[in-house]
Design a protein around this motif. Structure first.
Motif, PDB file in Angstrom:
ATOM      1  N   HIS A  27      -3.144  -4.404 -18.537  1.00 38.38           N
ATOM      2  CA  HIS A  27      -2.376  -4.181 -19.760  1.00 38.38           C
ATOM      3  C   HIS A  27      -3.076  -3.106 -20.578  1.00 38.38           C
ATOM      4  O   HIS A  27      -4.294  -2.943 -20.519  1.00 38.38           O
ATOM      5  N   TRP A  28      -2.278  -2.354 -21.331  1.00 35.87           N
ATOM      6  CA  TRP A  28      -2.840  -1.293 -22.161  1.00 35.87           C
ATOM      7  C   TRP A  28      -3.606  -1.896 -23.331  1.00 35.87           C
ATOM      8  O   TRP A  28      -3.062  -2.692 -24.091  1.00 35.87           O
ATOM      9  N   GLU A  46       5.131   1.654 -17.468  1.00 34.57           N
ATOM     10  CA  GLU A  46       4.687   0.562 -16.605  1.00 34.57           C
ATOM     11  C   GLU A  46       4.231   1.092 -15.248  1.00 34.57           C
ATOM     12  O   GLU A  46       3.239   0.619 -14.686  1.00 34.57           O
ATOM     13  N   ALA A  47       4.950   2.072 -14.719  1.00 35.38           N
ATOM     14  CA  ALA A  47       4.563   2.648 -13.429  1.00 35.38           C
ATOM     15  C   ALA A  47       3.181   3.294 -13.517  1.00 35.38           C
ATOM     16  O   ALA A  47       2.357   3.154 -12.599  1.00 35.38           O
ATOM     17  N   LEU A  48       2.915   3.988 -14.610  1.00 33.63           N
ATOM     18  CA  LEU A  48       1.600   4.606 -14.784  1.00 33.63           C
ATOM     19  C   LEU A  48       0.524   3.542 -14.924  1.00 33.63           C
ATOM     20  O   LEU A  48      -0.578   3.686 -14.376  1.00 33.63           O
ATOM     21  N   VAL A 146      -7.415   2.924 -22.221  1.00 36.49           N
ATOM     22  CA  VAL A 146      -8.212   1.797 -21.736  1.00 36.49           C
ATOM     23  C   VAL A 146      -7.233   0.760 -21.211  1.00 36.49           C
ATOM     24  O   VAL A 146      -6.268   0.388 -21.888  1.00 36.49           O
ATOM     25  N   ILE A 147      -7.492   0.306 -19.993  1.00 34.53           N
ATOM     26  CA  ILE A 147      -6.664  -0.724 -19.365  1.00 34.53           C
ATOM     27  C   ILE A 147      -7.490  -2.002 -19.280  1.00 34.53           C
ATOM     28  O   ILE A 147      -8.575  -2.014 -18.693  1.00 34.53           O
ATOM     29  N   GLY A 148      -6.987  -3.055 -19.882  1.00 32.07           N
ATOM     30  CA  GLY A 148      -7.668  -4.343 -19.840  1.00 32.07           C
ATOM     31  C   GLY A 148      -7.153  -5.202 -18.695  1.00 32.07           C
ATOM     32  O   GLY A 148      -6.168  -4.876 -18.029  1.00 32.07           O
ATOM     33  N   GLU A 159     -17.849 -11.517 -18.610  1.00 33.10           N
ATOM     34  CA  GLU A 159     -16.969 -10.680 -19.421  1.00 33.10           C
ATOM     35  C   GLU A 159     -15.725 -10.353 -18.607  1.00 33.10           C
ATOM     36  O   GLU A 159     -15.567 -10.832 -17.485  1.00 33.10           O
ATOM     37  N   THR A 160     -14.841  -9.542 -19.171  1.00 36.03           N
ATOM     38  CA  THR A 160     -13.653  -9.126 -18.431  1.00 36.03           C
ATOM     39  C   THR A 160     -13.742  -7.643 -18.100  1.00 36.03           C
ATOM     40  O   THR A 160     -14.294  -6.844 -18.872  1.00 36.03           O
ATOM     41  N   ALA A 161     -13.185  -7.288 -16.943  1.00 29.59           N
ATOM     42  CA  ALA A 161     -13.215  -5.904 -16.476  1.00 29.59           C
ATOM     43  C   ALA A 161     -12.157  -5.072 -17.196  1.00 29.59           C
ATOM     44  O   ALA A 161     -11.113  -5.573 -17.617  1.00 29.59           O
ATOM     45  N   ALA A 162     -12.455  -3.791 -17.324  1.00 30.85           N
ATOM     46  CA  ALA A 162     -11.511  -2.836 -17.902  1.00 30.85           C
ATOM     47  C   ALA A 162     -11.736  -1.478 -17.261  1.00 30.85           C
ATOM     48  O   ALA A 162     -12.766  -1.240 -16.615  1.00 30.85           O
ATOM     49  N   ILE A 163     -10.792  -0.604 -17.424  1.00 32.84           N
ATOM     50  CA  ILE A 163     -10.876   0.751 -16.884  1.00 32.84           C
ATOM     51  C   ILE A 163     -10.649   1.747 -18.012  1.00 32.84           C
ATOM     52  O   ILE A 163      -9.673   1.634 -18.761  1.00 32.84           O
TER      53      ILE A 163
END
Length: 483
Positions: A27-28, A46-48, A146-148, A159-163
């Motif tokens: 999710h963004w 959503e596709a991106l 940032v994508i959570g 913790e939780t990963a993100a990109i």
């Protein structure tokens, strides 16, 4: 997003192909439309989201991790590489191409037993600082988003990963040239191949011959000096100036335990892993030269030593000249002679002011912002009340008034100062508060902070609290490299 693959196609021995691992429930968390415009993306679709989170293949993407080496805290590491960053390709935008990298996209051959993930807090910090530095006119890589996720990762705790989706005009680092300077890796042929690619891609005005190589390295030295001059003028400490974190284009790059100065402290250390202060704020100019010397050593097989030395000898001149240019503007010293670029009198005046700030424990950004309220012709400076050492300030201010001279239009002079001295910077405590809110499921503080930082020079009275000095717990926060 239209992609091309110049690095992937032309330098097949300089990377390993590796595909991102999907993260669950992407999710963004944050999005920069300003960065998206660079690569002609209109909305965060959503596709991106599925493509950038590794849950779907992006059309025409190649997916690879680059290999390089580098000097880390002064010691040479013979093989490093993208341990948690996977490059998708070069996205074509209206003014050129930008590498798109998924920082935290999963393990690569260079992860050194790591999981290849980034945690949410580091991903958010990298996003915020990339975009904040850009708005402050500091050369920098950019951050698209940032994508959570809800994917658990372990550091000191769970913790939780993100990109972080990073955009860079190039991901080529000093460390790339260090890696390929060794004979067993094909030097000088590989060095020349990499250098020719770099010149053709990013310095098309130069030729791939001895004259072009000399001009190229001279430009790298100048760009690096200018970047660090910006850091010193804005009060920014990078924290991990390893050679593998140095962009060949002179862009601020690979953000970890960075910090802006709050209370001015010349030897401020922002990195918990740097107790000896190798990368302290005051050491950054010297480390910039040291890193360029390591780059010159790597290039010695293909560039004449006299040419390398001549370029390195220009580093201090370039840095001081650009620092003076920035600081004169900040202080309102607008009457500058052409022959005064390296005027030691101005350096002493600027140094005297920063010394006073440190002695009186003043906030760097807020003190400089106060120049927008200053009447330089007045005998009673509005700055004076901030100082404990009144005699010291009065002595300095008398010298300052003599240097600035008569200001004919004070209102315009003040307006110009507010266009140069920001009101808002990314203070570590503000980033920390936003991160805590995200951990609690509240994105509003993060988005509000991002909004404020998009206009750092504007007054924004509804957000005045973002310009306050940190509370006691937030003064001089020292961060770790953990990500």
């Amino acid at each position: 997003m239209q992609l091309k693959q110049d690095f992937f196609e032309q330098l097949p021995e300089f990377y390993s192909q590796v595909f991102p691992l999907a993260i669950s429930n992407p999710h963004w968390l944050a999005w920069s439309q300003d960065a998206a415009d660079l690569i002609a993306i209109e909305t965060p679709s959503e596709a991106l989201l599925q493509g950038l989170s590794g849950n779907a293949k992006i059309p025409d993407a190649s997916y690879y991790a680059q290999v390089y080496s580098g000097h880390q805290f002064g010691g040479y590491s013979p093989q490093l590489g993208d341990g948690r960053s996977i490059i998708v390709g070069e996205a074509i935008g209206p003014q050129g191409a930008w590498d798109v990298a998924l920082k935290g996209g999963g393990p690569t051959p260079y992860s050194r037993h790591g999981d290849g993930r980034a945690v949410m807090r580091s991903a958010v910090r990298e996003f915020l600082i990339s975009e904040a530095l850009h708005q402050l006119h500091v050369p920098t890589t950019r951050a698209l988003a940032v994508i959570g996720s809800d994917l658990p990762v372990w550091r000191e705790t769970q913790e939780t990963a993100a990109i972080t989706v990073r955009l860079a005009k190039s991901h080529i680092r000093f460390g790339h040239f260090e890696f390929f300077c060794h004979s067993e890796r094909g030097a000088p042929d590989k060095l020349k191949q990499l250098l020719n690619f770099t010149i053709k891609q990013h310095y098309p005005q130069l030729t791939c011959d001895a004259a072009g190589y000399k001009a190229w390295f001279t430009q790298v030295v100048a760009d690096t000096a200018k970047m660090i001059a910006h850091w010193q003028a804005i009060g920014f400490a990078h924290g991990v100036m390893n050679t593998d974190n140095m962009s060949i284009l002179g862009d601020s790059f690979d953000f970890g335990p960075f910090a802006f100065l709050d209370t001015f402290k010349e030897d401020f250390i922002c990195n918990h892993s740097d107790p000896e202060g190798r990368y302290a704020f005051s050491q950054q100019p010297g480390i910039g030269l040291w890193n360029l010397q390591r780059l010159a050593q790597a290039l010695a097989p293909i560039i004449a030593s006299d040419d390398l030395i001549a370029a390195l000898n220009q580093y201090q001149v370039e840095l001081v000249q650009h620092y003076l240019y920035l600081m004169r503007a900040k202080l309102g010293i607008t009457d500058v002679r052409e022959d005064s670029a390296l005027d030691e009198t101005d350096l002493e005046l600027i140094g005297g002011f920063t010394t006073l700030m440190e002695r009186n424990q003043l906030d760097y950004t807020n003190t400089l912002r106060r120049f927008g309220q200053l009447d330089p012709d007045s005998k009673h400076s509005s700055l004076r009340d901030d100082f404990i050492d009144l005699n010291g300030f009065d002595t300095w201010f008398t010298r300052y008034q003599a240097r600035v001279g008569k200001v004919l239009d004070v209102a315009q002079w003040q307006l110009e100062r507010n266009k140069i001295n920001p009101k808002y910077i990314l203070r570590n405590y503000l980033a920390q508060e936003a991160i805590i809110a995200v951990e609690e499921g509240n994105l509003a503080p993060l988005h509000q902070l991002q909004q404020v930082l998009q206009n750092p020079f504007a007054e924004q009275p509804e957000f005045d609290e973002f310009a306050n000095r940190p509370p006691d717990w937030g003064q001089g926060l020292i961060m770790s490299c953990s990500s």
